[in-house]
Design a protein around this motif. Sequence first.
Motif, PDB file in Angstrom:
ATOM      1  N   VAL A 186       0.812  -1.296   0.255  1.00  0.00           N
ATOM      2  CA  VAL A 186      -0.185   0.108  -0.031  1.00  0.00           C
ATOM      3  C   VAL A 186       0.784   1.207  -0.011  1.00  0.00           C
ATOM      4  O   VAL A 186       0.426   2.291  -0.169  1.00  0.00           O
ATOM      5  CB  VAL A 186      -1.104   0.122   1.203  1.00  0.00           C
ATOM      6  CG1 VAL A 186      -1.870  -0.930   1.121  1.00  0.00           C
ATOM      7  CG2 VAL A 186      -0.197  -0.128   2.458  1.00  0.00           C
ATOM      8  N   SER A 195       1.710   4.400  -4.568  1.00  0.00           N
ATOM      9  CA  SER A 195       0.459   4.965  -5.204  1.00  0.00           C
ATOM     10  C   SER A 195       0.058   4.178  -6.476  1.00  0.00           C
ATOM     11  O   SER A 195      -0.835   3.670  -6.752  1.00  0.00           O
ATOM     12  CB  SER A 195       0.519   6.240  -5.399  1.00  0.00           C
ATOM     13  OG  SER A 195       1.386   6.692  -6.077  1.00  0.00           O
ATOM     14  N   ASN A 237       0.678   0.924  -7.208  1.00  0.00           N
ATOM     15  CA  ASN A 237       0.150  -0.208  -6.643  1.00  0.00           C
ATOM     16  C   ASN A 237      -1.432   0.058  -6.269  1.00  0.00           C
ATOM     17  O   ASN A 237      -2.267  -0.975  -6.853  1.00  0.00           O
ATOM     18  CB  ASN A 237       0.764  -1.030  -5.311  1.00  0.00           C
ATOM     19  CG  ASN A 237       1.982  -1.207  -5.622  1.00  0.00           C
ATOM     20  OD1 ASN A 237       2.530  -1.226  -6.775  1.00  0.00           O
ATOM     21  ND2 ASN A 237       3.022  -1.526  -4.592  1.00  0.00           N
ATOM     22  N   TRP A 238      -1.803   0.915  -5.821  1.00  0.00           N
ATOM     23  CA  TRP A 238      -3.400   1.238  -5.477  1.00  0.00           C
ATOM     24  C   TRP A 238      -3.978   1.108  -6.904  1.00  0.00           C
ATOM     25  O   TRP A 238      -5.190   0.750  -7.242  1.00  0.00           O
ATOM     26  CB  TRP A 238      -3.350   2.443  -4.884  1.00  0.00           C
ATOM     27  CG  TRP A 238      -3.419   2.106  -3.581  1.00  0.00           C
ATOM     28  CD1 TRP A 238      -2.201   2.742  -2.935  1.00  0.00           C
ATOM     29  CD2 TRP A 238      -4.098   1.496  -2.476  1.00  0.00           C
ATOM     30  NE1 TRP A 238      -2.416   2.499  -1.488  1.00  0.00           N
ATOM     31  CE2 TRP A 238      -3.496   1.770  -1.254  1.00  0.00           C
ATOM     32  CE3 TRP A 238      -5.405   1.155  -2.788  1.00  0.00           C
ATOM     33  CZ2 TRP A 238      -4.188   1.266   0.130  1.00  0.00           C
ATOM     34  CZ3 TRP A 238      -6.222   0.576  -1.703  1.00  0.00           C
ATOM     35  CH2 TRP A 238      -5.423   0.673  -0.379  1.00  0.00           C
ATOM     36  N   HIS A 258      -7.065  -1.335  -7.429  1.00  0.00           N
ATOM     37  CA  HIS A 258      -8.474  -0.965  -7.566  1.00  0.00           C
ATOM     38  C   HIS A 258      -9.093  -1.127  -8.962  1.00  0.00           C
ATOM     39  O   HIS A 258     -10.229  -0.991  -9.025  1.00  0.00           O
ATOM     40  CB  HIS A 258      -8.452   0.560  -7.367  1.00  0.00           C
ATOM     41  CG  HIS A 258      -8.535   1.146  -5.865  1.00  0.00           C
ATOM     42  ND1 HIS A 258      -9.415   0.467  -4.961  1.00  0.00           N
ATOM     43  CD2 HIS A 258      -7.557   2.040  -5.120  1.00  0.00           C
ATOM     44  CE1 HIS A 258      -9.280   1.279  -3.753  1.00  0.00           C
ATOM     45  NE2 HIS A 258      -8.347   1.971  -4.076  1.00  0.00           N
ATOM     46  N   VAL A 315     -10.423  -4.264  -3.228  1.00  0.00           N
ATOM     47  CA  VAL A 315      -9.400  -4.201  -1.976  1.00  0.00           C
ATOM     48  C   VAL A 315     -10.118  -4.324  -0.767  1.00  0.00           C
ATOM     49  O   VAL A 315     -10.779  -3.566  -0.323  1.00  0.00           O
ATOM     50  CB  VAL A 315      -8.703  -2.922  -2.155  1.00  0.00           C
ATOM     51  CG1 VAL A 315      -7.267  -2.777  -1.232  1.00  0.00           C
ATOM     52  CG2 VAL A 315      -8.063  -2.585  -3.757  1.00  0.00           C
ATOM     53  N   TRP A 336      -9.170  -4.675   3.162  1.00  0.00           N
ATOM     54  CA  TRP A 336      -8.231  -4.538   4.378  1.00  0.00           C
ATOM     55  C   TRP A 336      -8.651  -5.707   5.587  1.00  0.00           C
ATOM     56  O   TRP A 336      -9.723  -5.692   6.038  1.00  0.00           O
ATOM     57  CB  TRP A 336      -8.288  -3.103   4.809  1.00  0.00           C
ATOM     58  CG  TRP A 336      -7.513  -3.248   6.072  1.00  0.00           C
ATOM     59  CD1 TRP A 336      -6.329  -3.941   6.590  1.00  0.00           C
ATOM     60  CD2 TRP A 336      -7.546  -1.971   7.040  1.00  0.00           C
ATOM     61  NE1 TRP A 336      -5.841  -3.289   7.804  1.00  0.00           N
ATOM     62  CE2 TRP A 336      -6.609  -1.976   7.872  1.00  0.00           C
ATOM     63  CE3 TRP A 336      -8.260  -0.934   7.003  1.00  0.00           C
ATOM     64  CZ2 TRP A 336      -6.329  -1.168   9.003  1.00  0.00           C
ATOM     65  CZ3 TRP A 336      -7.913   0.170   7.880  1.00  0.00           C
ATOM     66  CH2 TRP A 336      -7.235  -0.078   9.133  1.00  0.00           C
ATOM     67  N   LEU A 359      -3.214   4.469   4.767  1.00  0.00           N
ATOM     68  CA  LEU A 359      -3.101   3.827   3.509  1.00  0.00           C
ATOM     69  C   LEU A 359      -4.379   2.745   3.370  1.00  0.00           C
ATOM     70  O   LEU A 359      -4.958   2.474   2.243  1.00  0.00           O
ATOM     71  CB  LEU A 359      -1.852   3.426   3.173  1.00  0.00           C
ATOM     72  CG  LEU A 359      -0.869   4.538   3.013  1.00  0.00           C
ATOM     73  CD1 LEU A 359       0.483   4.048   3.099  1.00  0.00           C
ATOM     74  CD2 LEU A 359      -1.177   5.598   1.789  1.00  0.00           C
ATOM     75  N   TYR A 360      -4.209   1.876   4.501  1.00  0.00           N
ATOM     76  CA  TYR A 360      -4.995   0.643   4.648  1.00  0.00           C
ATOM     77  C   TYR A 360      -6.560   1.166   4.311  1.00  0.00           C
ATOM     78  O   TYR A 360      -7.480   0.381   3.799  1.00  0.00           O
ATOM     79  CB  TYR A 360      -4.907  -0.041   5.705  1.00  0.00           C
ATOM     80  CG  TYR A 360      -3.415  -0.880   5.762  1.00  0.00           C
ATOM     81  CD1 TYR A 360      -3.069  -1.680   4.611  1.00  0.00           C
ATOM     82  CD2 TYR A 360      -2.835  -1.041   7.030  1.00  0.00           C
ATOM     83  CE1 TYR A 360      -1.875  -2.429   4.627  1.00  0.00           C
ATOM     84  CE2 TYR A 360      -1.826  -1.653   7.102  1.00  0.00           C
ATOM     85  CZ  TYR A 360      -1.279  -2.429   5.947  1.00  0.00           C
ATOM     86  OH  TYR A 360      -0.005  -3.116   6.011  1.00  0.00           O
ATOM     87  N   GLU A 369      -7.976   3.174   2.467  1.00  0.00           N
ATOM     88  CA  GLU A 369      -8.280   3.410   1.236  1.00  0.00           C
ATOM     89  C   GLU A 369      -8.890   2.194   0.824  1.00  0.00           C
ATOM     90  O   GLU A 369      -9.372   2.021  -0.308  1.00  0.00           O
ATOM     91  CB  GLU A 369      -7.128   3.860   0.456  1.00  0.00           C
ATOM     92  CG  GLU A 369      -6.763   5.169   0.809  1.00  0.00           C
ATOM     93  CD  GLU A 369      -5.395   5.711  -0.211  1.00  0.00           C
ATOM     94  OE1 GLU A 369      -5.471   5.277  -1.137  1.00  0.00           O
ATOM     95  OE2 GLU A 369      -4.528   6.431   0.322  1.00  0.00           O
ATOM     96  N   ALA A 370      -8.994   0.920   1.471  1.00  0.00           N
ATOM     97  CA  ALA A 370      -9.778  -0.144   1.023  1.00  0.00           C
ATOM     98  C   ALA A 370     -11.226   0.044   0.674  1.00  0.00           C
ATOM     99  O   ALA A 370     -11.732   0.815   1.183  1.00  0.00           O
ATOM    100  CB  ALA A 370      -9.403  -1.335   2.031  1.00  0.00           C
TER     101      ALA A 370
END
Length: 191
Positions: free
Chosen positions: A95, A98, A100-101, A105, A109, A111, A152-153, A155-156
């Motif tokens: 995470v 960025s 990787n997101w 997505h 995703v 968490w 960051l997590y 944002e799942a």
Amino acid sequence: MAETTPSLRQRLGGRSLYLIGMMGSGKSSTGRPLAERLGYGFVDADAVIEQVTGSNISEIFERDGEDHFRDLETQVLRSISERHSLVVATGGGIVTRSENWGMMHQGIVIWLDVERDQLLLRLQKDSTQRPLLQMNDPGEAVDEILSRRRPLYNEADLTVVIGTETADVVADGIIQLLPELIKDPPKQRPE
């Protein structure tokens, strides 16, 4: 009434599920039964990195450093994200980049948020070498890593808070929660 898995698989439309969370949160152990229930393939991103490099994660960190490992992780994720109908257990730090997101997505995703004390218990029982925990106080290391990664997590697409539940129970819980998350394509309005 719970949605049947074939119907859920149809609604997923091939979208992969990416499990994120701290080391020891159960991404691999939850990912396997989750993939089985959905009729999906299962991929452990760290295992792929180890297979490709012929080295374990600790060796890569020690020999090449964290930045090199994160580069490998992104390359492996890029390759995995080109496939569909997978449950992917990611590394805990995936995470932090960025790019990787953007790849994750494309799917959903999830968490796996394990309560701190439970996470420490799991890590103490686990024989896996964790490069980021190689210090005098693993609890302090976990707190420091969590404080950086929690935003960051968050944002799942889906957060599953885990206490002492088994991987099978967590997988079943995800199956129950997914239908709420999946947005069916909008129906066409007649002209």
